[in-house]
Enzyme design. Structure first.
Site, PDB file in Angstrom:
ATOM      1  N   GLY A 101      -3.864 -42.994 139.938  1.00 25.03           N
ATOM      2  CA  GLY A 101      -5.030 -43.258 139.109  1.00 25.03           C
ATOM      3  C   GLY A 101      -5.616 -42.023 138.452  1.00 25.03           C
ATOM      4  N   CYS A 102      -4.985 -40.876 138.655  1.00 25.76           N
ATOM      5  CA  CYS A 102      -5.447 -39.644 138.017  1.00 25.76           C
ATOM      6  C   CYS A 102      -4.519 -39.324 136.842  1.00 25.76           C
ATOM      7  CB  CYS A 102      -5.422 -38.475 139.007  1.00 25.76           C
ATOM      8  SG  CYS A 102      -6.560 -38.672 140.378  1.00 25.76           S
ATOM      9  N   VAL A 103      -5.093 -38.911 135.726  1.00 29.41           N
ATOM     10  CA  VAL A 103      -4.285 -38.541 134.568  1.00 29.41           C
ATOM     11  C   VAL A 103      -3.488 -37.281 134.894  1.00 29.41           C
ATOM     12  CG1 VAL A 103      -4.372 -37.776 132.169  1.00 29.41           C
ATOM     13  CG2 VAL A 103      -5.860 -39.624 132.942  1.00 29.41           C
ATOM     14  N   SER A 104      -4.140 -36.304 135.507  1.00 28.48           N
ATOM     15  CA  SER A 104      -3.447 -35.097 135.957  1.00 28.48           C
ATOM     16  C   SER A 104      -2.789 -35.394 137.296  1.00 28.48           C
ATOM     17  CB  SER A 104      -4.447 -33.951 136.125  1.00 28.48           C
ATOM     18  OG  SER A 104      -5.103 -33.689 134.919  1.00 28.48           O
ATOM     19  N   GLY A 155     -10.281 -40.425 137.498  1.00 25.46           N
ATOM     20  CA  GLY A 155      -9.502 -39.658 138.460  1.00 25.46           C
ATOM     21  C   GLY A 155     -10.328 -39.261 139.670  1.00 25.46           C
TER      22      GLY A 155
END
Length: 101
Positions: free
Chosen positions: A5-8, A81
């Site tokens: 669920g985190c872009v990074s 995130g």
């Protein structure tokens, strides 16, 4: 260890120990491939690492983040995130309490 669920890219390592009364205490190590997110990981670890599972679940995360003014300075993707990291930590705390019961 990857947080979904985190872009990074974000990784959290969970280490569970127990107090003398049997209550689980959770310590975390974490990292990210993005510098800004490394700072968010550091904030999350400062809030939760080394706390009992019950204290983690009883923490008013939204209230703490509001006091810090994080939402005002994060993009919606970074906010999501951050929520994913907290959700992972809360799930770890719930699982640790269930296993200790």
């Amino acid at each position: 260890n990857k947080v979904r669920g985190c872009v990074s890219q974000v990784w959290l390592v969970t280490e569970i120990s127990h107090r003398e009364d049997g209550q689980p205490v959770i310590a975390y190590r974490g990292d990210s491939d993005a510098l800004i997110v490394q700072g968010l990981v550091a904030i999350v670890l400062a809030l939760f690492s080394g706390k009992s599972a019950r204290d983690i679940l009883d923490t008013d995360v939204d209230g703490l983040f509001a006091k810090l003014g994080l939402q005002e300075h994060l993009t919606p993707q970074r906010s999501n995130g951050l929520k994913s990291m907290v959700a992972r930590i809360r799930a770890d705390a719930e699982a640790a309490l269930a296993a200790a019961a």
